[in-house]
Design a protein around this motif. Structure first.
Motif, PDB file in Angstrom:
ATOM      1  N   ASP A 116       3.683   3.271   0.014  1.00  0.00           N
ATOM      2  CA  ASP A 116       2.341   3.620   0.464  1.00  0.00           C
ATOM      3  C   ASP A 116       2.393   3.973   1.947  1.00  0.00           C
ATOM      4  O   ASP A 116       2.528   3.109   2.807  1.00  0.00           O
ATOM      5  CB  ASP A 116       1.406   2.421   0.214  1.00  0.00           C
ATOM      6  CG  ASP A 116       0.008   2.597   0.803  1.00  0.00           C
ATOM      7  OD1 ASP A 116      -0.283   3.674   1.358  1.00  0.00           O
ATOM      8  OD2 ASP A 116      -0.793   1.652   0.692  1.00  0.00           O
ATOM      9  N   THR A 117       2.315   5.273   2.211  1.00  0.00           N
ATOM     10  CA  THR A 117       2.358   5.732   3.612  1.00  0.00           C
ATOM     11  C   THR A 117       1.005   6.332   3.989  1.00  0.00           C
ATOM     12  O   THR A 117       0.930   7.199   4.860  1.00  0.00           O
ATOM     13  CB  THR A 117       3.461   6.784   3.811  1.00  0.00           C
ATOM     14  OG1 THR A 117       3.215   7.859   2.900  1.00  0.00           O
ATOM     15  CG2 THR A 117       4.843   6.215   3.527  1.00  0.00           C
ATOM     16  N   SER A 118      -0.055   5.854   3.333  1.00  0.00           N
ATOM     17  CA  SER A 118      -1.347   6.524   3.469  1.00  0.00           C
ATOM     18  C   SER A 118      -2.057   6.277   4.798  1.00  0.00           C
ATOM     19  O   SER A 118      -3.035   6.944   5.102  1.00  0.00           O
ATOM     20  CB  SER A 118      -2.266   6.078   2.321  1.00  0.00           C
ATOM     21  OG  SER A 118      -2.535   4.683   2.421  1.00  0.00           O
ATOM     22  N   THR A 119      -1.616   5.296   5.578  1.00  0.00           N
ATOM     23  CA  THR A 119      -2.326   5.005   6.833  1.00  0.00           C
ATOM     24  C   THR A 119      -1.409   5.261   8.031  1.00  0.00           C
ATOM     25  O   THR A 119      -0.188   5.229   7.899  1.00  0.00           O
ATOM     26  CB  THR A 119      -2.794   3.533   6.873  1.00  0.00           C
ATOM     27  OG1 THR A 119      -1.660   2.684   6.730  1.00  0.00           O
ATOM     28  CG2 THR A 119      -3.793   3.232   5.762  1.00  0.00           C
ATOM     29  N   PRO A 120      -2.001   5.475   9.210  1.00  0.00           N
ATOM     30  CA  PRO A 120      -1.180   5.809  10.383  1.00  0.00           C
ATOM     31  C   PRO A 120      -0.319   4.650  10.890  1.00  0.00           C
ATOM     32  O   PRO A 120       0.686   4.872  11.549  1.00  0.00           O
ATOM     33  CB  PRO A 120      -2.201   6.187  11.453  1.00  0.00           C
ATOM     34  CG  PRO A 120      -3.491   6.365  10.749  1.00  0.00           C
ATOM     35  CD  PRO A 120      -3.437   5.574   9.498  1.00  0.00           C
ATOM     36  N   GLY A 121      -0.713   3.408  10.592  1.00  0.00           N
ATOM     37  CA  GLY A 121      -0.013   2.280  11.207  1.00  0.00           C
ATOM     38  C   GLY A 121       0.933   1.510  10.324  1.00  0.00           C
ATOM     39  O   GLY A 121       1.905   0.926  10.802  1.00  0.00           O
TER      40      GLY A 121
ATOM     41  N   ASP B  11      -4.942   0.273  -8.175  1.00  0.00           N
ATOM     42  CA  ASP B  11      -3.677   0.891  -7.752  1.00  0.00           C
ATOM     43  C   ASP B  11      -3.881   1.836  -6.575  1.00  0.00           C
ATOM     44  O   ASP B  11      -3.104   2.740  -6.349  1.00  0.00           O
ATOM     45  CB  ASP B  11      -3.006   1.609  -8.933  1.00  0.00           C
ATOM     46  CG  ASP B  11      -4.028   2.410  -9.725  1.00  0.00           C
ATOM     47  OD1 ASP B  11      -5.159   2.580  -9.219  1.00  0.00           O
ATOM     48  OD2 ASP B  11      -3.708   2.861 -10.836  1.00  0.00           O
ATOM     49  N   SER B  12      -4.956   1.602  -5.805  1.00  0.00           N
ATOM     50  CA  SER B  12      -5.184   2.517  -4.680  1.00  0.00           C
ATOM     51  C   SER B  12      -4.240   2.205  -3.529  1.00  0.00           C
ATOM     52  O   SER B  12      -3.638   1.142  -3.477  1.00  0.00           O
ATOM     53  CB  SER B  12      -6.642   2.452  -4.214  1.00  0.00           C
ATOM     54  OG  SER B  12      -6.923   1.190  -3.659  1.00  0.00           O
ATOM     55  N   ASP B  13      -4.125   3.162  -2.632  1.00  0.00           N
ATOM     56  CA  ASP B  13      -3.333   2.959  -1.428  1.00  0.00           C
ATOM     57  C   ASP B  13      -4.214   2.351  -0.337  1.00  0.00           C
ATOM     58  O   ASP B  13      -5.435   2.307  -0.461  1.00  0.00           O
ATOM     59  CB  ASP B  13      -2.727   4.291  -0.964  1.00  0.00           C
ATOM     60  CG  ASP B  13      -1.451   4.616  -1.731  1.00  0.00           C
ATOM     61  OD1 ASP B  13      -0.862   3.685  -2.327  1.00  0.00           O
ATOM     62  OD2 ASP B  13      -1.046   5.791  -1.735  1.00  0.00           O
ATOM     63  N   LEU B  14      -3.571   1.936   0.744  1.00  0.00           N
ATOM     64  CA  LEU B  14      -4.281   1.255   1.821  1.00  0.00           C
ATOM     65  C   LEU B  14      -5.435   2.101   2.379  1.00  0.00           C
ATOM     66  O   LEU B  14      -6.471   1.569   2.764  1.00  0.00           O
ATOM     67  CB  LEU B  14      -3.279   0.905   2.926  1.00  0.00           C
ATOM     68  CG  LEU B  14      -3.559  -0.308   3.798  1.00  0.00           C
ATOM     69  CD1 LEU B  14      -3.992  -1.521   3.003  1.00  0.00           C
ATOM     70  CD2 LEU B  14      -2.330  -0.633   4.640  1.00  0.00           C
ATOM     71  N   ALA B  15      -5.239   3.416   2.410  1.00  0.00           N
ATOM     72  CA  ALA B  15      -6.290   4.285   2.950  1.00  0.00           C
ATOM     73  C   ALA B  15      -7.539   4.264   2.078  1.00  0.00           C
ATOM     74  O   ALA B  15      -8.614   4.642   2.525  1.00  0.00           O
ATOM     75  CB  ALA B  15      -5.777   5.716   3.098  1.00  0.00           C
ATOM     76  N   GLY B  16      -7.397   3.787   0.838  1.00  0.00           N
ATOM     77  CA  GLY B  16      -8.532   3.764  -0.075  1.00  0.00           C
ATOM     78  C   GLY B  16      -9.437   2.556   0.095  1.00  0.00           C
ATOM     79  O   GLY B  16     -10.470   2.456  -0.558  1.00  0.00           O
TER      80      GLY B  16
ATOM     81  N   GLN C  80      -5.751  -1.956  10.286  1.00  0.00           N
ATOM     82  CA  GLN C  80      -4.420  -1.577  10.776  1.00  0.00           C
ATOM     83  C   GLN C  80      -3.839  -2.575  11.778  1.00  0.00           C
ATOM     84  O   GLN C  80      -2.968  -2.236  12.570  1.00  0.00           O
ATOM     85  CB  GLN C  80      -4.461  -0.166  11.418  1.00  0.00           C
ATOM     86  CG  GLN C  80      -4.935   0.912  10.457  1.00  0.00           C
ATOM     87  CD  GLN C  80      -3.823   1.437   9.573  1.00  0.00           C
ATOM     88  OE1 GLN C  80      -2.959   2.182   9.991  1.00  0.00           O
ATOM     89  NE2 GLN C  80      -3.823   0.966   8.322  1.00  0.00           N
ATOM     90  N   CYS C  81      -4.328  -3.815  11.754  1.00  0.00           N
ATOM     91  CA  CYS C  81      -3.891  -4.787  12.754  1.00  0.00           C
ATOM     92  C   CYS C  81      -2.418  -5.151  12.593  1.00  0.00           C
ATOM     93  O   CYS C  81      -1.778  -5.605  13.537  1.00  0.00           O
ATOM     94  CB  CYS C  81      -4.744  -6.048  12.691  1.00  0.00           C
ATOM     95  SG  CYS C  81      -4.469  -7.072  11.212  1.00  0.00           S
TER      96      CYS C  81
END
Lengths: 175, 590
Positions: free
Chosen positions: B133-138, B181-186, B191-192
């Motif tokens: 899961d690479t859906s978020t910037p951090g 089954d969503s990704d973190l961006a969902g 992002q701490c």
């Protein structure tokens, strides 16, 4: 988000109607501790399954995260995220049923319905699931179709049982 | 007190502490994977089992309290065999590639397997399904490596009250992750990176910017400038075996030069600048409220911590007017480096590549916020965590321990001790008070060594009152006003502060919130695993850095005066407004 959602009975309800029905349930439970599971159960009974907007709304209203509520929905096999058939067939694979041929009954059921665990027949009459002990071990192997318990089921008899409910569902439609 | 024996050694320990805690007092190490200090022990991993005389089964030492007369064995054949079985079962599912794993040599599973002497795994079976899961910037999640210890679930739900991660599904199919089954961006995630900071394996790590930075350093068209956050200097040494709390400021600067950074600046400089801007903002709000008697959002909340900002945007959008409009020191630095400094060295903003070294994963999110482009290019191009910088230094073959001390470059590398203490809980408040009090009264803050004792330390919520007397004429409306401030760290504590305010139980003028427990020194990008003992050591180091400086107050920093004189003109002026202040976005709560 789809505007209309298909209900288990085959009819359609709009999201607005769903939301209204849900509001009444939430109002009743909101301030009570341990509200999540009763609310999910009631919603599941109302809609036949737990559509995503309903899960999100329940999370929001009960001040829980979507991930937490999803975790509870995914944990209990009673809850379904997808529309189910009019009849939910649950084949027990608890220890007693398993040793007395529960798995063979399950295989026969899959074959007769042409679907796998967790799926629904295209005509929306049957859904198939497994159970982990219904507390009727003396009658093993057991299956449940909605609230009916069928005891000492033989794989060869699976077709007869299904025929019973198929006939029932046709009657329902004629009514 | 309870009299017990551990491995036949008698000892007396406090009642009701866990067997694990008692063993620690006795100098006996018991391996743990799911246990986290300060949170309820859930006994999920079973690696900490011990034998208790009279008990039929082995018990999980993390979750069983000692009782008087208890006889405990932590090293019997039965215990060793059970731990080995638990470990082999974990390894049989773990889809890990130690040699290529981000966490190689920093992995608790690897370490314990080695300590237990595991040479082979007797069980063959299905591996945990891998999903990247690479859906978020951090943050990057890799389910295949997850051992389902649920530490991340505890910090995300209890410590931070965000609730992005939760166990999904059941049995072998259990996934620790966002809804279904969503990704973190969902889902809502701030992002701490506290999940990454506690993950014992490589299942949750930061989005790496290491290659991005190497590429920039090799690019002849880019002038690469680096800034280092205050908290990094008190923790980077841990990547190289130094004791927690060892200050490595000079070695860090040397290492950065050897990595190829032509210019090494300090985020502390813009921390000082933040104090001038944010302090002026606070005094302006107070003036509006007290003198002009006009409505204005109070208390003012600090805005340095990007996880906290995102938390407010999702969960408390009604408090957005209370957030200071100041950008964080990282972003002020980026905006100034690509304008003020760029002009000094005759470069265009897009020719400059700004790298930050941060104790933080949320800073990666912050740097790519669309509004952080006020210089005309993205103000901060790449953000390295402390851990990533440690890795780059190792990749470059630099012998960190042998490095000489070096100094930051001039102008944007000069800072006061007030900039240093931005690293820990209570520090931003103390730095602000050092300046604001002096502006208003003309006298230094009346505390020993300028440390505001009531707001220091690891207490979750801290409060202080300060009655202002002897004001200078310009600020006479503040005469006899009792300034009320609060400080909290960890978003769960922030939520409690907000509750105190909204229910009228407390009323403050200024509130400092840091996302991570202990503040930035306990950030999601710091060397792991951070516990309170390490937090205290790092904080001690930061205060030492502060006290050792001749300059202790932001407004005394001559380079801050210079940047106002040459470029910004006045605090909250037009240039400041454009480059140093920002706006916030109402976000959906999922």
């Amino acid at each position: 988000m789809p505007e209309t959602t298909t209900c288990a009975c085959g009819g359609t309800v709009t999201e607005e109607q769903m939301s209204k029905q849900l509001d009444a349930v939430l109002a009743e439970y909101k301030s009570k501790p341990g509200a999540l599971i009763p609310v999910l159960q009631t919603a599941q009974t109302m809609f036949g399954y737990l559509p995503d907007p309903v899960v999100r709304k329940i999370a929001r209203e009960l001040d829980k995260s979507y991930s937490e509520v999803a975790g509870v929905v995914g944990f209990y096999s009673f809850f379904s995220r997808y529309p189910r058939g009019a009849y939910l067939v649950r084949v027990c694979l608890g220890t007693a049923c398993y040793v007395r041929g529960g798995n063979e009954v399950l295989s026969a059921m899959k074959k007769a319905l042409g679907i796998d665990i967790g799926q629904t027949t295209p005509d929306r009459v049957f859904s198939l699931d497994i159970g982990r002990c219904f507390g009727a071990c003396g009658l093993a192997p057991v299956i449940m179709v909605n609230q009916d318990v069928h005891q000492r089921v033989k794989p060869a008899k699976v077709g007869d049982i299904l025929a019973l409910y198929r006939a029932k569902s046709k009657e329902e439609i004629h009514k | 007190m309870a009299a017990i024996t551990i491995n036949n050694t008698p000892l007396t320990v406090p009642d009701n502490i866990s067997i694990l805690a008692a063993a620690k007092l006795a100098g006996v190490r018991i391996p743990t994977l799911c246990f986290l200090e300060g949170l309820d022990a859930i006994g999920a991993c079973r690696i900490c089992v011990v034998e208790v005389e009279g008990a039929k089964n082995l018990v999980a030492s993390c979750s069983v309290p000692v009782t008087d007369g208890m006889k405990i064995k932590t090293n019997s054949g039965r215990v060793r065999e059970a731990r080995r079985t638990v470990m082999e079962l974990l390894l049989s599912e773990h889809d890990g590639d130690c040699q290529t794993c981000e966490r190689n040599e920093d992995c608790e599973l690897q370490k314990i397997a080695s300590d237990l002497g595991i040479k082979s795994v007797r069980y063959e079976g299905q591996k945990t399904a891998a999903h990247l899961d690479t859906s978020t910037p951090g943050i990057v999640r890799n389910n295949g490596k997850c051992i389902k210890c649920r530490r991340c679930v505890a910090v995300c739900n209890i410590t931070q009250r965000v609730g992005a991660l939760f166990p999904q599904a059941r049995g072998f199919k259990t996934v620790i992750g966002p809804a279904f089954d969503s990704d973190l961006a969902g889902v809502t995630c701030v992002q701490c990176g506290q999940c990454a900071a506690v993950c014992p394996v490589g299942a949750i790590v930061e989005q790496s910017h290491v290659q991005r930075v190497w590429d920039a350093l090799e690019n002849p068209k880019k002038t690469v400038v680096v800034q280092t956050a205050p908290a990094v200097r008190a923790a980077l040494g841990e990547c190289f075996g130094f004791e927690p709390g060892t200050l490595v400021t000079g070695k860090m600067v040397s290492a950065l030069r050897r990595l190829g950074f032509a210019t090494v600046f300090d985020t502390n400089f813009t921390a000082d600048l933040t104090i001038i801007e944010e302090g002026t903002e606070l005094l302006t709000r107070l003036k509006t409220a007290i003198l002009d008697k006009e409505p204005v959002a109070l208390p003012q909340f600090t805005s340095c911590s990007p996880g906290w900002i995102k938390f407010v945007e999702h969960f408390y959008p009604e408090l957005i007017p209370n957030l200071s409009t100041c950008k964080s020191p990282q972003q002020m630095f980026g905006a100034l480096a690509k304008t003020y400094w760029a002009q000094k060295v005759g470069k265009k903003p897009e020719e400059i590549f700004v790298v930050s070294v941060m104790p933080c994963t949320a800073k990666k999110f912050e740097a790519q916020r669309p509004e952080m482009n006020d210089s005309g290019a993205q103000d901060v191009d790449a953000v390295l965590t402390t851990r990533e910088l440690g890795r780059m230094i190792k990749q470059a073959g630099i012998d960190f321990a042998a490095l000489p001390d070096d100094n930051f470059d001039r102008v944007m590398g000069v800072s006061s001790g007030a900039g240093d203490i931005f690293a820990n809980t209570g520090g931003v408040m103390e730095a602000a008070l050092r300046t604001a009090y002096e502006i208003v009264t003309g006298r230094p803050l009346p505390f020993d060594k300028l440390h505001v004792e009531p707001i220091a330390g690891l207490e979750g919520i801290k409060e202080a009152q300060l009655t202002i007397t002897g004001t200078v004429p310009e600020w006479s409306f503040l005469e006899n006003v009792t300034l009320s401030v609060a400080v909290s760290h960890g978003l769960g504590n922030a939520e409690k502060v907000i509750e105190r305010i909204t229910t009228g139980k407390a009323s403050y003028h200024f509130v400092e919130i840091m996302t991570c427990p202990g503040g930035c020194i306990g950030g999601g990008g710091q060397p792991r695993l951070t516990d309170d003992a390490k937090r205290k050591q790092r904080i001690k180091a930061i205060y030492k850095e502060d006290e050792n400086k001749k300059l202790r107050k932001s407004h005394d920093n001559p380079k801050i005066k210079q940047v106002y004189g040459e470029f910004l003109k006045i605090p909250l002026g037009e240039k400041s407004h454009h480059l140093l202040h920002t706006t916030y976005t109402v976000r959906e709560r999922v």
